[in-house]
Scaffold this motif. Sequence first.
Motif, PDB file in Angstrom:
ATOM      1  N   PHE A 274      -3.488  -8.224  33.855  1.00 50.32           N
ATOM      2  CA  PHE A 274      -3.411  -6.824  33.478  1.00 50.32           C
ATOM      3  C   PHE A 274      -2.982  -6.649  32.014  1.00 50.32           C
ATOM      4  CE2 PHE A 274      -1.964  -2.370  33.745  1.00 50.32           C
ATOM      5  CZ  PHE A 274      -3.041  -1.829  34.431  1.00 50.32           C
ATOM      6  N   LYS A 275      -2.120  -7.513  31.512  1.00 47.99           N
ATOM      7  CA  LYS A 275      -1.689  -7.403  30.113  1.00 47.99           C
ATOM      8  C   LYS A 275      -2.850  -7.674  29.159  1.00 47.99           C
ATOM      9  CE  LYS A 275       3.111  -8.696  31.054  1.00 47.99           C
ATOM     10  NZ  LYS A 275       4.170  -9.720  30.837  1.00 47.99           N
ATOM     11  N   TRP A 583     -13.604 -12.042  21.018  1.00 46.35           N
ATOM     12  CA  TRP A 583     -12.478 -11.265  21.522  1.00 46.35           C
ATOM     13  C   TRP A 583     -11.775 -11.944  22.693  1.00 46.35           C
ATOM     14  CZ3 TRP A 583      -8.803  -8.125  20.618  1.00 46.35           C
ATOM     15  CH2 TRP A 583      -8.041  -7.626  21.684  1.00 46.35           C
ATOM     16  N   PHE A 584     -12.547 -12.335  23.701  1.00 49.26           N
ATOM     17  CA  PHE A 584     -11.909 -12.900  24.891  1.00 49.26           C
ATOM     18  C   PHE A 584     -11.200 -14.220  24.576  1.00 49.26           C
ATOM     19  CE2 PHE A 584     -15.097 -10.227  27.274  1.00 49.26           C
ATOM     20  CZ  PHE A 584     -14.162  -9.392  27.840  1.00 49.26           C
ATOM     21  N   LYS A 585     -11.734 -14.996  23.642  1.00 49.13           N
ATOM     22  CA  LYS A 585     -11.062 -16.227  23.254  1.00 49.13           C
ATOM     23  C   LYS A 585      -9.766 -15.937  22.482  1.00 49.13           C
ATOM     24  CE  LYS A 585     -13.970 -19.401  24.783  1.00 49.13           C
ATOM     25  NZ  LYS A 585     -13.571 -20.438  25.782  1.00 49.13           N
ATOM     26  N   LEU A 586      -9.838 -14.998  21.552  1.00 48.71           N
ATOM     27  CA  LEU A 586      -8.648 -14.665  20.776  1.00 48.71           C
ATOM     28  C   LEU A 586      -7.587 -13.964  21.628  1.00 48.71           C
ATOM     29  CD1 LEU A 586     -10.099 -13.411  17.352  1.00 48.71           C
ATOM     30  CD2 LEU A 586      -8.942 -15.582  17.840  1.00 48.71           C
ATOM     31  N   ILE A 590      -3.143 -14.345  23.038  1.00 44.47           N
ATOM     32  CA  ILE A 590      -2.063 -13.348  23.035  1.00 44.47           C
ATOM     33  C   ILE A 590      -1.479 -13.207  24.445  1.00 44.47           C
ATOM     34  CG2 ILE A 590      -1.473 -10.959  22.512  1.00 44.47           C
ATOM     35  CD1 ILE A 590      -3.914 -10.919  20.634  1.00 44.47           C
ATOM     36  N   PHE A 591      -2.317 -12.897  25.387  1.00 43.24           N
ATOM     37  CA  PHE A 591      -1.960 -12.854  26.805  1.00 43.24           C
ATOM     38  C   PHE A 591      -3.026 -13.626  27.563  1.00 43.24           C
ATOM     39  CE2 PHE A 591      -0.199  -8.717  25.324  1.00 43.24           C
ATOM     40  CZ  PHE A 591       1.149  -8.976  25.578  1.00 43.24           C
ATOM     41  N   PRO A 592      -2.645 -14.442  28.547  1.00 43.58           N
ATOM     42  CA  PRO A 592      -3.649 -15.183  29.312  1.00 43.58           C
ATOM     43  C   PRO A 592      -4.707 -14.241  29.889  1.00 43.58           C
ATOM     44  CG  PRO A 592      -1.447 -15.925  29.874  1.00 43.58           C
ATOM     45  CD  PRO A 592      -1.275 -14.710  29.012  1.00 43.58           C
TER      46      PRO A 592
END
Length: 628
Positions: A274-275, A583-586, A590-592
Amino acid sequence: MKTLTRNTLAPLAAVLAWLAVPFGSASAQDAAPKPEAAPPAATAPAATAPAATAPAATAPPPATAPAAPAEPEKPKDPVADPLGYLPGLNGGTKLDLQWPVPAESKSVNPDGKDEVSMEELVNNVAHNKVSINMVWVLLTGFMVMFMQAGFALVETGLCRAKHAAHVMATNLLIYPLGMIGFWVCGFAFMFGGYFNGPVAIGWQPPFGQGLQLLNGEFSIELFGKPFGLLGTKGFFLSNDFLDTAVFALFLFQMVFMDTTATIPTGSMAERWNFKNFIIYGLWVGSLCYPIYGNWVWGGGWLAQLGINFGLGHGHVDFAGSSVVHMTGGVLALIGSIIIGPRLGKYGPDGKPRAIPGHNVPYVLLGTFILAFGWFGFNPGSTLAGTDNHASIVAVNTMLASAGGALATTLWLYLTTGKPDPTMICNGMLAGLVAITAPCAFVSSLAAVLIGLISGVLVVLSVNFWDRVMRIDDPVGAISVHGVCGAFGVLSVGIFSNGSYGAGWGGVHTLLKDGAIQTVLNDGTPEMLKKYAELTGAGWTDQGVTGILGPLFGGNYADWGQLSASAIGVVANIVFVVIAGVVWFKLSNLIFPLRSSKQDEMDGLDMPEMGVEAYPDFHLSDRTSPSVH
């Protein structure tokens, strides 16, 4: 009983008699009986009173009036109202046409009476047109916003009960997250140069001239032509853009963005941290969606393909098959690949296992809500309540949805022997997605055909991603929005019949006796003179036309339009895939991106949300496959 009745009715009659006395300043004549279908005698001059009504000067005073009453003041300009209103109250008079309100008259008759000037009349007509358009786009925007409830029900119903609160929460929170991102910079990137985009001769902004404020576009020059890439005006909707037209456009386009943003919440459901989802919501509304949207709807390079390179009317997408649905569908595909399938979805042999949703009625109800909201989505994209073509858009929209649902039903009967209700829902949604781009440009027959093709295509696509590619999509979002979105925008270049969209993208294709001439709206006097001469000589302006246009009432086939549609599809895939992967890799740093294995097995409601969707029910979780 009779005595009781008399005792009861006597005081009641007295009360009613007392109530017959007029209140406040109302005249006694208002309380007296009035002839039907005629205004009160005291409210009109004797010369205009109906024959059945006595002239005001000779009418006897009512019993409750003083013996010698003064004659009431007559209205300056009485107007008979069929509803019986007093003149000038609700019937409407010239006073209601003064501009602005209140206003001084612009001219005076010799008899001294104020009159409405032509300037006031023109301003009122223009104001009413803008107001009608603004009310239309606001109301349809509200309908599109309500579609979020439909998405929430469809996605939650197709997921397991132990994740229901989590899935619902993603559909709720994506609305404010995407909105804030769109407000900060997304709207500016997408529509900051809206007023400078290629338009038809004589086009005027539908909500008023305030849209001229959106006149900044960052462009580069390629092949000697300008390529619009990004808007530069409208950040934070600052006071420099405090205009009703700009705000109306913001609301309508924001709810469209929200549709794109919510599509991956279905394909990545039951395992999305969710994060990580929270920061995704801000990103998609501020960068990913607006950039491609600028290229098509903000006057960018895809919209310029017609005026720059002669490819039809440019990349045409009336209500968002590519801008909204395909963008969301491609993001859903990339997100599903990177996050991986749900635990137990594929067995040791690699074959997919069914993981049924927990609430089929949710899915059906959500689909109905979405189908209703589509009447805001597509007809609202006329951006004008004064554009009567909205009725054709609405009918084409519902015909395509019917074709999609029926085609899926028949296909399932032929292939499986049983029509899965949830797949029928996807068939209906597939038809709606596919008709979204061509809905204004095709005949009703073509709309049904588009729906029928989509209804079969969505089933084939779901099976392809699930069984061949082994990409886990719990709700079929990749197929409904991505695949059918691409088919929908290609349908513009295939089925459009030239009945609508003359001058779209600044391209005027004129036809006479089989000959074709093209006039490009570059704003020069020479161009305007040429256009006027041709149309005066009998050349007719054609709308957006596809390669099969003549089969559906068109006058010619335009392969350039199909080429522009295809370029738009390829551009969408390339840009959104790159943006999505980055985006999804970066964001995973930050958050899993994915929830923990144990949380996923237990259900994400308690570990991530702190509440259960169904605390009073014992959840058996019998539909979850075994995990190795």
